[in-house]
Design a protein around this motif. Structure first.
Motif, mmCIF file in Angstrom:
data_model
loop_
_atom_site.group_PDB
_atom_site.id
_atom_site.type_symbol
_atom_site.label_atom_id
_atom_site.label_comp_id
_atom_site.label_asym_id
_atom_site.label_seq_id
_atom_site.Cartn_x
_atom_site.Cartn_y
_atom_site.Cartn_z
ATOM 1 N N ALA A 99 49.558 -8.062 37.724
ATOM 2 C CA ALA A 99 50.546 -8.387 38.754
ATOM 3 C C ALA A 99 50.068 -8.050 40.155
ATOM 4 C CB ALA A 99 51.864 -7.676 38.463
ATOM 5 N N HIS A 100 48.948 -7.359 40.288
ATOM 6 C CA HIS A 100 48.380 -7.101 41.611
ATOM 7 C C HIS A 100 48.223 -8.423 42.355
ATOM 8 C CE1 HIS A 100 46.084 -3.618 39.399
ATOM 9 N NE2 HIS A 100 47.383 -3.381 39.489
ATOM 10 N N ARG A 101 48.392 -8.388 43.668
ATOM 11 C CA ARG A 101 48.360 -9.628 44.436
ATOM 12 C C ARG A 101 47.002 -10.316 44.372
ATOM 13 N NH1 ARG A 101 51.629 -11.950 48.198
ATOM 14 N NH2 ARG A 101 53.040 -10.171 48.125
ATOM 15 N N ASN A 102 45.928 -9.534 44.301
ATOM 16 C CA ASN A 102 44.583 -10.115 44.306
ATOM 17 C C ASN A 102 43.859 -9.824 42.994
ATOM 18 O OD1 ASN A 102 43.910 -11.215 47.198
ATOM 19 N ND2 ASN A 102 45.140 -9.378 47.490
ATOM 20 N N PRO A 103 43.282 -10.843 42.366
ATOM 21 C CA PRO A 103 42.748 -10.705 41.004
ATOM 22 C C PRO A 103 41.340 -10.138 40.962
ATOM 23 C CG PRO A 103 42.511 -12.964 41.731
ATOM 24 C CD PRO A 103 43.203 -12.229 42.847
ATOM 25 N N ILE A 104 41.207 -8.888 41.399
ATOM 26 C CA ILE A 104 39.909 -8.223 41.307
ATOM 27 C C ILE A 104 40.159 -6.756 40.990
ATOM 28 C CG2 ILE A 104 39.817 -7.874 43.824
ATOM 29 C CD1 ILE A 104 36.723 -8.220 43.543
ATOM 30 N N SER A 105 39.505 -6.240 39.956
ATOM 31 C CA SER A 105 39.736 -4.864 39.522
ATOM 32 C C SER A 105 38.533 -4.353 38.759
ATOM 33 C CB SER A 105 40.977 -4.780 38.620
ATOM 34 O OG SER A 105 41.127 -3.476 38.077
ATOM 35 N N ALA A 106 38.213 -3.082 38.970
ATOM 36 C CA ALA A 106 37.121 -2.449 38.227
ATOM 37 C C ALA A 106 37.397 -2.424 36.728
ATOM 38 C CB ALA A 106 36.901 -1.031 38.742
ATOM 39 N N TYR A 107 38.664 -2.495 36.341
ATOM 40 C CA TYR A 107 39.035 -2.374 34.927
ATOM 41 C C TYR A 107 38.972 -3.707 34.187
ATOM 42 C CZ TYR A 107 40.735 2.049 36.744
ATOM 43 O OH TYR A 107 40.820 3.266 37.360
ATOM 44 N N ASP A 108 38.648 -4.778 34.877
ATOM 45 C CA ASP A 108 38.592 -6.102 34.272
ATOM 46 C C ASP A 108 37.644 -6.111 33.074
ATOM 47 O OD1 ASP A 108 39.130 -8.905 34.107
ATOM 48 O OD2 ASP A 108 37.222 -9.314 35.119
ATOM 49 N N GLY A 109 38.139 -6.616 31.954
ATOM 50 C CA GLY A 109 37.313 -6.742 30.755
ATOM 51 C C GLY A 109 37.413 -5.596 29.775
ATOM 52 N N LEU A 110 38.034 -4.483 30.162
ATOM 53 C CA LEU A 110 38.164 -3.366 29.231
ATOM 54 C C LEU A 110 39.090 -3.732 28.078
ATOM 55 C CD1 LEU A 110 38.499 -0.155 31.442
ATOM 56 C CD2 LEU A 110 36.431 -1.191 30.491
ATOM 57 N N ARG A 111 38.760 -3.236 26.906
ATOM 58 C CA ARG A 111 39.644 -3.356 25.731
ATOM 59 C C ARG A 111 40.115 -1.951 25.369
ATOM 60 N NH1 ARG A 111 40.134 -8.178 23.266
ATOM 61 N NH2 ARG A 111 38.646 -9.816 23.868
ATOM 62 N N LEU A 112 41.418 -1.768 25.393
ATOM 63 C CA LEU A 112 42.002 -0.448 25.236
ATOM 64 C C LEU A 112 42.834 -0.382 23.975
ATOM 65 C CD1 LEU A 112 43.285 -0.097 28.904
ATOM 66 C CD2 LEU A 112 41.087 0.688 27.993
ATOM 67 N N ALA A 113 42.722 0.731 23.264
ATOM 68 C CA ALA A 113 43.558 0.969 22.093
ATOM 69 C C ALA A 113 44.877 1.551 22.576
ATOM 70 C CB ALA A 113 42.861 1.911 21.121
ATOM 71 N N GLY A 114 45.824 0.678 22.905
ATOM 72 C CA GLY A 114 47.135 1.127 23.344
ATOM 73 C C GLY A 114 47.554 0.496 24.652
ATOM 74 N N ARG A 115 48.876 0.276 24.790
ATOM 75 C CA ARG A 115 49.407 -0.255 26.037
ATOM 76 C C ARG A 115 50.853 0.179 26.194
ATOM 77 N NH1 ARG A 115 51.067 -6.578 25.812
ATOM 78 N NH2 ARG A 115 52.549 -5.764 27.329
ATOM 79 N N VAL A 116 51.342 0.091 27.411
ATOM 80 C CA VAL A 116 52.764 0.297 27.664
ATOM 81 C C VAL A 116 53.495 -0.972 27.253
ATOM 82 C CG1 VAL A 116 54.505 0.680 29.451
ATOM 83 C CG2 VAL A 116 52.337 1.923 29.531
ATOM 84 N N VAL A 117 54.446 -0.834 26.336
ATOM 85 C CA VAL A 117 55.157 -2.010 25.825
ATOM 86 C C VAL A 117 56.530 -2.184 26.453
ATOM 87 C CG1 VAL A 117 53.892 -2.069 23.651
ATOM 88 C CG2 VAL A 117 55.990 -0.709 23.808
ATOM 89 N N SER A 118 57.078 -1.141 27.042
ATOM 90 C CA SER A 118 58.329 -1.276 27.784
ATOM 91 C C SER A 118 58.490 -0.089 28.713
ATOM 92 C CB SER A 118 59.549 -1.407 26.857
ATOM 93 O OG SER A 118 59.658 -0.312 25.983
ATOM 94 N N THR A 119 59.288 -0.302 29.746
ATOM 95 C CA THR A 119 59.531 0.712 30.761
ATOM 96 C C THR A 119 61.017 0.757 31.062
ATOM 97 O OG1 THR A 119 57.357 0.229 31.723
ATOM 98 C CG2 THR A 119 58.891 1.480 33.076
ATOM 99 N N VAL A 120 61.528 1.954 31.306
ATOM 100 C CA VAL A 120 62.931 2.151 31.656
ATOM 101 C C VAL A 120 62.975 2.809 33.031
ATOM 102 C CG1 VAL A 120 65.118 3.264 31.038
ATOM 103 C CG2 VAL A 120 63.605 2.375 29.235
ATOM 104 N N VAL A 121 63.645 2.159 33.972
ATOM 105 C CA VAL A 121 63.785 2.681 35.331
ATOM 106 C C VAL A 121 65.249 3.022 35.563
ATOM 107 C CG1 VAL A 121 63.474 2.240 37.795
ATOM 108 C CG2 VAL A 121 61.857 1.280 36.133
ATOM 109 N N ARG A 122 65.538 4.324 35.611
ATOM 110 C CA ARG A 122 66.914 4.806 35.777
ATOM 111 C C ARG A 122 67.888 4.086 34.843
ATOM 112 N NH1 ARG A 122 68.473 3.306 39.978
ATOM 113 N NH2 ARG A 122 66.654 2.528 41.062
ATOM 114 N N GLY A 123 67.481 4.037 33.578
ATOM 115 C CA GLY A 123 68.354 3.499 32.539
ATOM 116 C C GLY A 123 68.274 2.002 32.351
#
Length: 445
Positions: free
Chosen positions: A400-424
């Motif tokens: 979602a970053h405005r510009n599509p460039i990141s040092a993390y591009d291409g990493l494969r990670l065991a795990g992700r955030v699947v949902s977020t709760v902001v003040r309920g």
């Protein structure tokens, strides 16, 4: 979706994971009960493989709006945040125009953020040459502290402090019982170090030596000793400063320290040449240095981990056609920092609860947000659901970053955030988000 309760087999409460039902009301946690409670209303039942942790509190984010919104703005930055489990961020006072060094600059920030926030957002003030008189009004207006540079910041409208200016600003910060956060690189050492135009990452690292960080941190420590001001070292990159930090702690000085995911994930030996997505200041150093930073975290000498999300346009990042002295210096990683470090921590046998403390509780405590960064009765219902059973393949173009460039591009990670709760409010990471974030002011003491 407004939740009345959340249930999970693994909820981080008082530093330990246990089965629990969290009852929520008016954006806060009102009860922490057993898993077999039968709550009324809208209940979010978390998969058994997932962990519920406090939402990440990221106290080092460059949003850049107004003035450089094409680099990153409040809408894109806070959407990236919520997708990565970050429920609160504190925006840095530079890279926007005007900078947050006056009440007028703060007002411009607040006006730009209005109606655009997916997460809660606070603001740092800035200490620059000639604005000592502005610090008290900014503090009274609710900024969380003041950032300064001891070397050039990269933007003309936010110049560094020389030694006398730093001492004067620090004395005012001490009088206010505020917090000074410092980009600690020694300008004189940088000026005397060769910095030839080069596409080689090794040359870029040599142009910003460890000695520059150590010398600047010594100046910060001396300032804390002389004034009694609370000081915080930003984005520690060099493990060679750890002994100095340990001595300052043993002396009882009011010093805290942060580091960043990119310093804990990458190493200079593996960074390709002419890859400006990895350029940041201070730089990513070698693998031994990286492991020493992890050790310093575990020993309590480094207090917290923040993203230092410092994006720019692709054009600014690619300036110089691979010449790393010309490219913008900053790593974009707000959306993926927690998942990256959960993966890296697991490789080192570091439990998730410790990582959560470094990225949520310690950062919330740094800025006095006692209702953030923890799961407890009375705390804000800010939560991240992290599932190590769900792989994350990082693709910069899909962040979602405005510009599509990141040092993390291409990493494969065991795990992700699947949902977020902001003040309920439950935000499904695969669905459209709602702008229900609030602007924060520093809690009154």
């Amino acid at each position: 979706m407004r939740l009345d309760a959340i249930q999970a087999q693994q909820v981080l409460v008082n530093g330990q994971f246990r089965p629990a039902t969290l009852t929520l009301d008016d954006g806060r946690v009102t009860a922490v009960g057993p898993l077999d409670d039968v709550p009324a209303g809208e209940v979010h039942r978390v998969p058994d493989t997932a962990y519920v942790v406090p939402g990440v509190v990221d106290t080092h984010v460059h949003v850049n709006e107004p003035g450089r919104t094409e680099w990153e703005g409040f809408s894109s930055a806070t959407r990236a945040a919520v997708l990565g489990g970050v429920t609160t961020l504190v925006d840095m006072p530079l890279n926007s125009v005007p900078p947050t060094t006056t009440l007028e600059g703060l007002a411009a920030k607040r006006a730009a953020a209005q109606g655009q926030l997916a997460v809660d957002v606070g603001f740092w003030g800035g200490a620059v040459p000639g604005n000592v008189a502005d610090l008290e009004p900014l503090w009274d207006a609710g900024v969380f502290g003041f950032k300064c540079f001891l070397s050039p910041s990269g933007v003309e409208e936010f110049p560094p402090l020389d030694r006398a200016e730093f001492d004067a600003a620090l004395a005012e910060v001490a009088r206010l019982d505020a917090l000074m956060i410092v980009h600690a690189e020694d300008a004189a050492i940088l000026d005397s170090t060769p910095a030839p135009g080069s596409r080689a990452y090794r040359d870029f690292v040599l142009s910003r030596p460890d000695a520059s960080e150590v010398s600047a941190i010594r100046q910060v420590v001396d300032g804390a000793r002389e004034t009694g001001a609370r000081v915080h070292v930003l984005h520690l990159s060099s493990a060679r400063a750890i002994d100095l930090i340990a001595d300052a702690r043993a002396e009882g000085l009011p010093l805290t320290v942060e580091t960043c995911p990119h310093y804990l994930t990458f190493s200079a030996e593996t960074i390709p040449d002419a890859a400006p997505e990895f350029k940041c200041c201070p730089p990513i150093r070698d693998a031994g240095n990286r492991e020493a930073l992890w050790q310093a975290l575990q020993e309590g000498l480094v207090d917290c981990i923040v993203s230092d999300h410092s994006p720019s346009t692709v054009e600014e990042k690619l300036k110089g056609d691979g010449d790393l002295q010309q490219a913008w210096g900053g790593v974009s990683g707000l959306q993926v920092g927690f998942a990256v470090l959960a993966h890296e921590a697991r490789l080192r046998g570091i439990p998730l609860e410790r990582l959560s403390r470094w990225m949520s509780t310690s950062t919330a405590d740094l800025v006095g947000l006692s209702r953030k960064g923890r799961i407890a009765v009375g705390a804000d219902a800010d939560l991240a659901v992290y599932d190590p059973a769900v792989e994350l393949h990082v693709e910069a173009a899909r962040l979602a970053h405005r510009n599509p460039i990141s040092a993390y591009d291409g990493l494969r990670l065991a795990g992700r955030v699947v949902s977020t709760v902001v003040r309920g409010e439950l935000v499904d990471v695969d669905q459209v988000y709602h702008r229900h974030g609030r602007q924060l002011e520093r809690p009154s003491s």
